[in-house]
Design an enzyme around this catalytic site. Structure first.
Site, mmCIF file in Angstrom:
data_model
loop_
_atom_site.group_PDB
_atom_site.id
_atom_site.type_symbol
_atom_site.label_atom_id
_atom_site.label_comp_id
_atom_site.label_asym_id
_atom_site.label_seq_id
_atom_site.Cartn_x
_atom_site.Cartn_y
_atom_site.Cartn_z
ATOM 1 N N LEU A 96 0.835 -1.192 0.000
ATOM 2 C CA LEU A 96 0.000 0.000 0.000
ATOM 3 C C LEU A 96 0.875 1.249 0.000
ATOM 4 C CD1 LEU A 96 -2.795 1.373 0.337
ATOM 5 C CD2 LEU A 96 -2.466 1.181 2.802
ATOM 6 N N HIS A 97 0.595 2.161 -0.901
ATOM 7 C CA HIS A 97 1.305 3.435 -0.924
ATOM 8 C C HIS A 97 0.406 4.520 -1.495
ATOM 9 C CE1 HIS A 97 2.293 1.445 -4.780
ATOM 10 N NE2 HIS A 97 2.478 2.654 -5.292
#
Length: 141
Positions: A96-97
């Site tokens: 996740l980013h």
């Protein structure tokens, strides 16, 4: 499992220009920025998508995203920011980013076409990081 690139950045085994790190998240300059000052904010916990992030970590994580967005605007004298994430499709790293991209009126960014740029050298990248880093404290105090 092959080590995740962003987990390696978090661990310090892969170099990155970090603008903020705490027990919740790490934020660092994108190596292929849309515009100079483009920051990636990643949770320390390895999760692939937003729906994988435990509910009790959602608020603290997005507090960091909010702080980075404010610091990017203030530190770079940007008119605003573009804040975005992909879940699986078009997600270049399976961690996740959130992208925080500085915006200026007339900067040419349209739709979901993300042109990429580069820093002239490591000193220029460090200058952008310093300017962002210098504003984060006002958002996380």
């Amino acid at each position: 499992m092959t080590e995740c690139l962003f987990c390696a950045v978090i661990a310090g085994s892969t170099p990155a220009i970090v603008v903020h790190a705490d027990d919740v998240a790490v934020a660092f300059l994108d190596t292929r920025p849309v515009f100079k000052g483009h920051v990636l904010v990643v949770p320390r916990q390895h999760v692939i998508t937003l729906t994988d992030l435990p509910a009790d970590r959602l608020g603290p994580f997005f507090t960091r995203v909010q702080a980075i967005a404010g610091a990017v605007e203030q530190g770079l004298d940007a008119g605003g920011t573009f804040v975005a994430m992909n879940n699986r499709i078009s997600q270049s790293v399976a961690h996740l980013h959130v992208h925080v991209v500085p915006r200026r009126k007339g900067d040419g960014l349209r739709g979901f076409f993300w042109p990429r740029t580069t820093y002239a050298d490591s000193a220029e990248a460090a200058d952008y990081a310093d300017r962002i880093r210098g504003r984060i404290g006002s958002w996380l105090s």
